[in-house]
Write a protein that holds these residues in place. Structure first.
Motif, PDB file in Angstrom:
ATOM      1  N   TYR A  92      -6.808 -10.172   0.866  1.00  0.00           N
ATOM      2  CA  TYR A  92      -6.648  -8.901  -0.070  1.00  0.00           C
ATOM      3  C   TYR A  92      -7.452  -8.005   0.950  1.00  0.00           C
ATOM      4  O   TYR A  92      -7.124  -6.623   0.684  1.00  0.00           O
ATOM      5  CB  TYR A  92      -7.393  -9.146  -1.542  1.00  0.00           C
ATOM      6  CG  TYR A  92      -6.141  -9.458  -2.340  1.00  0.00           C
ATOM      7  CD1 TYR A  92      -5.319  -8.833  -2.790  1.00  0.00           C
ATOM      8  CD2 TYR A  92      -5.804 -10.678  -2.797  1.00  0.00           C
ATOM      9  CE1 TYR A  92      -4.303  -8.899  -3.432  1.00  0.00           C
ATOM     10  CE2 TYR A  92      -5.062 -11.283  -3.959  1.00  0.00           C
ATOM     11  CZ  TYR A  92      -4.001 -10.192  -4.309  1.00  0.00           C
ATOM     12  OH  TYR A  92      -3.058 -10.475  -5.206  1.00  0.00           O
ATOM     13  N   THR A  97      -0.935  -9.764   0.856  1.00  0.00           N
ATOM     14  CA  THR A  97      -0.945 -10.115  -0.617  1.00  0.00           C
ATOM     15  C   THR A  97      -0.676 -11.821  -0.112  1.00  0.00           C
ATOM     16  O   THR A  97       0.262 -11.942   0.207  1.00  0.00           O
ATOM     17  CB  THR A  97       0.385  -9.638  -1.204  1.00  0.00           C
ATOM     18  OG1 THR A  97       0.492  -8.104  -1.375  1.00  0.00           O
ATOM     19  CG2 THR A  97       0.603 -10.221  -2.605  1.00  0.00           C
ATOM     20  N   VAL A 211     -12.038 -11.920  -6.078  1.00  0.00           N
ATOM     21  CA  VAL A 211     -12.412 -11.316  -4.878  1.00  0.00           C
ATOM     22  C   VAL A 211     -13.843 -10.550  -4.807  1.00  0.00           C
ATOM     23  O   VAL A 211     -14.453 -10.741  -3.921  1.00  0.00           O
ATOM     24  CB  VAL A 211     -11.029 -10.498  -4.493  1.00  0.00           C
ATOM     25  CG1 VAL A 211     -11.388  -9.847  -3.086  1.00  0.00           C
ATOM     26  CG2 VAL A 211      -9.833 -11.220  -4.459  1.00  0.00           C
ATOM     27  N   ILE A 239      -7.819  -3.812  -3.402  1.00  0.00           N
ATOM     28  CA  ILE A 239      -7.352  -5.074  -3.519  1.00  0.00           C
ATOM     29  C   ILE A 239      -6.405  -5.038  -5.115  1.00  0.00           C
ATOM     30  O   ILE A 239      -5.983  -5.913  -5.420  1.00  0.00           O
ATOM     31  CB  ILE A 239      -8.508  -5.995  -3.899  1.00  0.00           C
ATOM     32  CG1 ILE A 239      -9.492  -5.825  -4.957  1.00  0.00           C
ATOM     33  CG2 ILE A 239      -9.216  -6.395  -2.472  1.00  0.00           C
ATOM     34  CD1 ILE A 239     -10.328  -6.839  -5.371  1.00  0.00           C
ATOM     35  N   THR A 242      -0.713  -3.648  -4.416  1.00  0.00           N
ATOM     36  CA  THR A 242       0.079  -4.160  -3.247  1.00  0.00           C
ATOM     37  C   THR A 242       1.469  -3.534  -3.066  1.00  0.00           C
ATOM     38  O   THR A 242       1.637  -2.356  -3.660  1.00  0.00           O
ATOM     39  CB  THR A 242       0.816  -5.563  -4.189  1.00  0.00           C
ATOM     40  OG1 THR A 242       1.320  -5.020  -5.272  1.00  0.00           O
ATOM     41  CG2 THR A 242      -0.380  -6.302  -4.535  1.00  0.00           C
TER      42      THR A 242
END
Length: 363
Positions: A92, A97, A211, A239, A242
């Motif tokens: 990330y 992804t 994360v 993060i 996407t």
């Protein structure tokens, strides 16, 4: 593998692996149940839909006790964190992804668990995955499950030929409804247990917080810019975005905009029109071949999937090096993201697959 042979069954505590174990007992095999504890069960014990922790370990042990075979729990938290969770966080941060389920199968379940099964003297490792292992010419082949809605072949593309010879997948020819029926027939308490979620170690689906915990600073703010260079707004961490994302961008514009690039060095989210998402080819790395690699010296027209929910499209696959290939789509494809897998199919058979490389996506 003859009736009465000793086999190991990978047990996550869910209905699929529990029914798998029950079917093997019913067929007359000597069964050993093995569960891997993959993350801190104290933190995850109340997470519904998780696997390999807390309540699920208890459920696996309960099934083993009911069916009358030994059950072992192996602590693989350290391996899981290094091989799966750290890779998940780093991907990330690199603007990719990731697919942690594939990494888990590759680095933990079909590596260490398989080795443990052999060490215990088991003739095969049995899992509850919805894929088929079918006889081929001189070797076994990996095929899609009969129940297309449950097919997990995309997540198992890293399975090597040697591993495939040792693995068995009893549920590959069954619809999920029949699996549930078997669970009730065997009187298993997990018969109506919900299916596990894709990312087992992410509480409540909030992957950004995971994360951030693993990599402090992952939610650092940055810019949202248009492909033409215009500054459109700011974000609270790359993060959270996407490739192909349209909704929830946190900006307003007269025309529909999509995330078309993520620059991890500049911490920029770059947006543009849908046309800017179009890709004609991708390079894939770390390719695992389940077919004679020499076949791919010449371009092969196959069906490829570029994410788990992708229906599959026609493409030409050509090997570049031993573990690298170029995939050219018959029609432009949208929303191709680095870090995802590109898996090659011929009919229902998996011929191989690899990871889409971030720095070699081609328009």
């Amino acid at each position: 593998m003859a009736d009465g042979s000793l086999v190991a069954v990978a047990m996550s505590g869910g209905v699929d692996s529990s029914v798998t174990a029950a079917l093997m007992v019913e067929a007359g095999y000597q069964v050993i149940g093995i569960t891997l504890q993959l993350y801190d069960h104290g933190q995850m014990i109340d997470k519904k839909g998780a696997c390999c922790a807390g309540q699920d370990i208890y459920d696996a042990r309960t099934v083993a006790d009911k069916l009358g075979f030994p059950h072992y729990v192996l602590d693989y938290e350290s391996v899981f964190k290094q091989s799966v969770m750290d890779d998940f966080a780093d991907s990330y941060l690199n603007g990719e992804t990731p697919i942690p389920c594939v990494r888990c199968n590759q680095k933990v379940k079909f590596k260490d668990l398989l080795t443990t099964s052999r060490d215990l003297g088991a003739q095969a490792l049995i899992t509850g995955h919805y894929v088929q292992r079918l006889p081929g010419i001189g070797h076994s082949e990996l095929h899609r499950a009969v129940d297309a809605s449950r097919d997990q072949s995309y997540f198992l593309f890293t399975t090597t030929q040697d591993q495939l010879e040792y693995l068995r997948f009893p549920l590959g020819g069954l619809p999920k409804t029949e699996t549930r029926e078997h669970a009730h027939r065997f009187g298993l308490k997990v018969a109506d247990k919900p299916d596990s979620q894709d990312i087992c170690f992410v509480p409540n689906g909030n992957y950004a917080s995971v994360v951030e915990r693993l990599r402090p600073g992952a939610l650092d703010a940055g810019e949202i810019v248009h492909l033409d260079g215009r500054l459109l707004g700011h974000h609270q961490g790359i993060i959270n975005y996407t490739i192909g994302q349209r909704k929830g961008l946190g900006i307003s514009a007269a025309e529909p905009l999509y995330v078309v690039q993520i620059d991890p060095l500049k911490k920029q989210v770059i947006v543009g029109s849908k046309e800017a998402l179009a890709k004609h080819e991708v390079y894939v790395r770390d390719v695992n071949w389940l077919e004679n690699v020499a076949r791919f010296d010449e371009p092969q027209n196959l069906i490829v999937k570029i994410r788990s929910t992708h229906p599959g499209i026609l493409a030409t696959v050509r090997r570049l090096r031993t573990d690298e290939a170029v995939v050219e789509f018959a029609e432009p494809e949208y929303g191709v993201s680095a870090g995802q897998a590109c898996v090659f199919y011929e009919g229902t058979r998996v011929l191989g697959g690899g990871w889409i490389a971030r720095d070699t996506l081609k328009k």
